[in-house]
Scaffold this motif. Structure first.
Motif, mmCIF file in Angstrom:
data_model
loop_
_atom_site.group_PDB
_atom_site.id
_atom_site.type_symbol
_atom_site.label_atom_id
_atom_site.label_comp_id
_atom_site.label_asym_id
_atom_site.label_seq_id
_atom_site.Cartn_x
_atom_site.Cartn_y
_atom_site.Cartn_z
ATOM 1 N N GLN A 299 40.263 40.367 54.995
ATOM 2 C CA GLN A 299 39.561 40.732 53.769
ATOM 3 C C GLN A 299 39.738 42.222 53.486
ATOM 4 N N GLY A 300 40.669 42.534 52.595
ATOM 5 C CA GLY A 300 40.928 43.905 52.206
ATOM 6 C C GLY A 300 41.399 43.954 50.763
ATOM 7 N N ILE A 301 41.762 45.158 50.319
ATOM 8 C CA ILE A 301 42.186 45.324 48.929
ATOM 9 C C ILE A 301 43.454 44.530 48.654
ATOM 10 N N GLY A 302 44.347 44.442 49.651
ATOM 11 C CA GLY A 302 45.586 43.694 49.454
ATOM 12 C C GLY A 302 45.338 42.237 49.127
ATOM 13 N N LYS A 303 44.490 41.593 49.898
ATOM 14 C CA LYS A 303 44.189 40.179 49.651
ATOM 15 C C LYS A 303 43.472 40.001 48.315
ATOM 16 N N VAL A 304 42.535 40.915 48.014
ATOM 17 C CA VAL A 304 41.827 40.847 46.733
ATOM 18 C C VAL A 304 42.809 40.972 45.575
ATOM 19 N N THR A 305 43.798 41.855 45.711
ATOM 20 C CA THR A 305 44.777 42.065 44.638
ATOM 21 C C THR A 305 45.677 40.851 44.459
ATOM 22 N N VAL A 306 46.142 40.267 45.559
ATOM 23 C CA VAL A 306 46.991 39.073 45.466
ATOM 24 C C VAL A 306 46.219 37.920 44.824
ATOM 25 N N ASP A 307 44.964 37.737 45.232
ATOM 26 C CA ASP A 307 44.134 36.696 44.625
ATOM 27 C C ASP A 307 43.941 36.951 43.131
ATOM 28 N N ALA A 308 43.752 38.229 42.761
ATOM 29 C CA ALA A 308 43.574 38.568 41.343
ATOM 30 C C ALA A 308 44.850 38.308 40.544
ATOM 31 N N LEU A 309 45.998 38.583 41.139
ATOM 32 C CA LEU A 309 47.269 38.303 40.454
ATOM 33 C C LEU A 309 47.441 36.806 40.205
ATOM 34 N N GLU A 310 47.065 35.997 41.174
ATOM 35 C CA GLU A 310 47.168 34.551 41.000
ATOM 36 C C GLU A 310 46.287 34.057 39.853
ATOM 37 N N LYS A 311 45.147 34.728 39.646
ATOM 38 C CA LYS A 311 44.207 34.311 38.603
ATOM 39 C C LYS A 311 44.372 35.112 37.316
ATOM 40 N N LEU A 312 45.409 35.994 37.263
ATOM 41 C CA LEU A 312 45.655 36.844 36.095
ATOM 42 C C LEU A 312 44.458 37.744 35.792
ATOM 43 N N ASP A 313 43.782 38.182 36.855
ATOM 44 C CA ASP A 313 42.624 39.058 36.707
ATOM 45 C C ASP A 313 43.118 40.508 36.726
ATOM 46 N N TYR A 314 43.635 40.976 35.593
ATOM 47 C CA TYR A 314 44.347 42.249 35.543
ATOM 48 C C TYR A 314 43.473 43.487 35.768
ATOM 49 N N PRO A 315 42.203 43.520 35.357
ATOM 50 C CA PRO A 315 41.405 44.712 35.683
ATOM 51 C C PRO A 315 41.316 44.988 37.179
ATOM 52 N N VAL A 316 41.228 43.938 37.997
ATOM 53 C CA VAL A 316 41.184 44.123 39.449
ATOM 54 C C VAL A 316 42.524 44.665 39.952
ATOM 55 N N VAL A 317 43.623 44.124 39.424
ATOM 56 C CA VAL A 317 44.953 44.593 39.831
ATOM 57 C C VAL A 317 45.148 46.050 39.428
ATOM 58 N N MET A 318 44.783 46.388 38.201
ATOM 59 C CA MET A 318 44.932 47.766 37.725
ATOM 60 C C MET A 318 44.067 48.716 38.544
ATOM 61 N N GLY A 319 42.854 48.302 38.854
ATOM 62 C CA GLY A 319 41.983 49.145 39.665
ATOM 63 C C GLY A 319 42.531 49.377 41.061
ATOM 64 N N SER A 320 43.097 48.346 41.670
ATOM 65 C CA SER A 320 43.642 48.497 43.023
ATOM 66 C C SER A 320 44.844 49.439 43.036
ATOM 67 N N VAL A 321 45.664 49.389 41.972
ATOM 68 C CA VAL A 321 46.808 50.306 41.884
ATOM 69 C C VAL A 321 46.324 51.750 41.767
ATOM 70 N N LEU A 322 45.291 51.985 40.983
ATOM 71 C CA LEU A 322 44.760 53.336 40.829
ATOM 72 C C LEU A 322 44.148 53.838 42.137
ATOM 73 N N VAL A 323 43.448 52.971 42.859
ATOM 74 C CA VAL A 323 42.868 53.363 44.153
ATOM 75 C C VAL A 323 43.980 53.716 45.144
ATOM 76 N N ALA A 324 45.051 52.900 45.170
ATOM 77 C CA ALA A 324 46.173 53.179 46.074
ATOM 78 C C ALA A 324 46.848 54.497 45.715
ATOM 79 N N ALA A 325 47.045 54.759 44.413
ATOM 80 C CA ALA A 325 47.673 56.012 43.977
ATOM 81 C C ALA A 325 46.805 57.209 44.359
ATOM 82 N N THR A 326 45.487 57.072 44.244
ATOM 83 C CA THR A 326 44.582 58.162 44.620
ATOM 84 C C THR A 326 44.699 58.475 46.104
ATOM 85 N N PHE A 327 44.792 57.450 46.932
ATOM 86 C CA PHE A 327 44.956 57.672 48.370
ATOM 87 C C PHE A 327 46.292 58.341 48.673
ATOM 88 N N PHE A 328 47.351 57.948 47.968
ATOM 89 C CA PHE A 328 48.639 58.603 48.156
ATOM 90 C C PHE A 328 48.520 60.108 47.929
#
Length: 349
Positions: A299-328
């Motif tokens: 249970q992490g951001i990766g699994k949440v993002t993959v699940d969101a992609l399967e359901k076309l839940d784009y706000p979750v996907v967009m948010g996870s990309v922004l969180v990853a970029a911030t950590f970078f």
């Protein structure tokens, strides 16, 4: 140092703005979000209200400005928006208020929960997995690289190089499947490890959750294989360059012990490229743990993002990309600061 950090922070903000633009225009062209929110049923009036709520009735450039205003920590919002979106922060003004706030990543299309709360709930699992994987990589990689450099052209050196090549070449998703099957299924009665599981377990009787690090072992090893191989190679190469320097021979000539010369003087001056690898790979692990988390059911951001992609839940996907970029960005800033602490030659005064 303060001016250097401020300059890096300014560059980071520019990078984040670019990421926001890329993410917004990349995901806004897929499907009709209003239909994803209201499902298959719903009349035209409901759809119109949802489109208005999501700013879909506005031109693209206005939609982008609204999204940028939502995700920005410094923004202007009306009193109604602050109340309806439940924005957290400090605001000053009348009808329209300027404030410093927690970035609002909007709501999930599927669960209608705030994306920020969804990701923050999953973030500890990803951080724990990334720290464990990098701990394994550093704990084994640096000593292996030093041993390979000191024992150059011996079986230790050859074994370290061969293992590193295998580790770099093996994709994480392939190694995850192999490790999960061998140690979590075929040999589970010996290892006691499960093929899937998260960092917490639920008691069947009380229903309470408690920390379980047993499920962390296999995904951490899988995720740490490639950075372990990279760190071993970089440490070996850098150590070989340093061991040929004049000050190393001077240290031996002054009667210093071999262990002190290697671990205190040589290794410290060889760590700059290793720090780059460690910090860079740590940020990569935070963003690249998607497949590993999915394979092991972690249970992490990766699994949440993959699940969101399967359901076309784009706000979750967009948010996870922004969180990853911030950590970078934050990890790269940390790397630049560590350079000066480890190596006085690049210390910023």
């Amino acid at each position: 140092m303060a001016s250097f950090i401020l300059k890096k922070l300014a560059y980071g903000i520019l990078v984040l703005i670019g990421v926001v633009m890329l993410v917004f225009f990349l995901f806004q062209g897929f499907g009709d979000p209003s239909r994803l929110v209201m499902g298959q049923s719903g009349d035209s009036a409901t759809r119109a209200n949802i489109r208005k709520d999501l700013y879909l009735d506005q031109p693209k450039w206005k939609q982008f400005l609204f999204y940028l205003n939502d995700v920005s920590p410094v923004a202007i919002h009306s009193a109604t928006e602050i109340r309806e979106k439940k924005l957290r922060g400090f605001f000053a003004g009348g009808t329209y208020r300027l404030g410093i706030k927690v970035p609002y990543l909007r709501r999930s299309y599927q669960s209608r929960r705030e994306v920020g709360s969804v990701l923050m709930q999953a973030l500890p699992g990803t951080l724990l997995l990334a720290f464990a994987a990098m701990f394994i990589a550093v704990l084994l990689g640096i000593p292996l690289g030093v041993a390979a450099a000191v024992k150059q052209n011996t079986w230790i050196d050859t074994s370290a190089i061969f293992s590193s090549i295998v580790g770099i070449s093996a994709p994480s998703f392939f190694m995850g499947i192999v490790i999960a099957y061998v140690f979590g299924f075929a040999l589970d009665h010996y290892t006691g490890l499960h093929i899937s599981g998260s960092w917490f377990e639920v008691d069947d009787i009380t229903g309470q959750r408690h920390l379980s690090l047993r499920n962390l072992i296999l995904p951490a090893i899988t995720l740490g294989i490639r950075p372990l191989a990279i760190i071993t190679q970089l440490t070996r190469t850098s150590m070989l360059d340093v061991l040929d320097q004049d000050y190393i021979r001077t240290g031996y000539a002054k009667g210093l012990g071999k262990r002190r010369v290697i671990w205190k003087h040589a290794l410290r001056n060889a760590l700059n490229p290793v720090i780059t690898a460690i910090t860079g790979w740590f940020a990569e692990l935070l963003a690249g743990a998607f497949f590993v988390e999915y394979i092991f059911g972690w249970q992490g951001i990766g699994k949440v993002t993959v699940d969101a992609l399967e359901k076309l839940d784009y706000p979750v996907v967009m948010g996870s990309v922004l969180v990853a970029a911030t950590f970078f960005i934050l990890v790269n800033m940390l790397a630049d600061i560590l350079y000066g602490l480890v190596d006085p030659r690049v210390r910023i005064r």
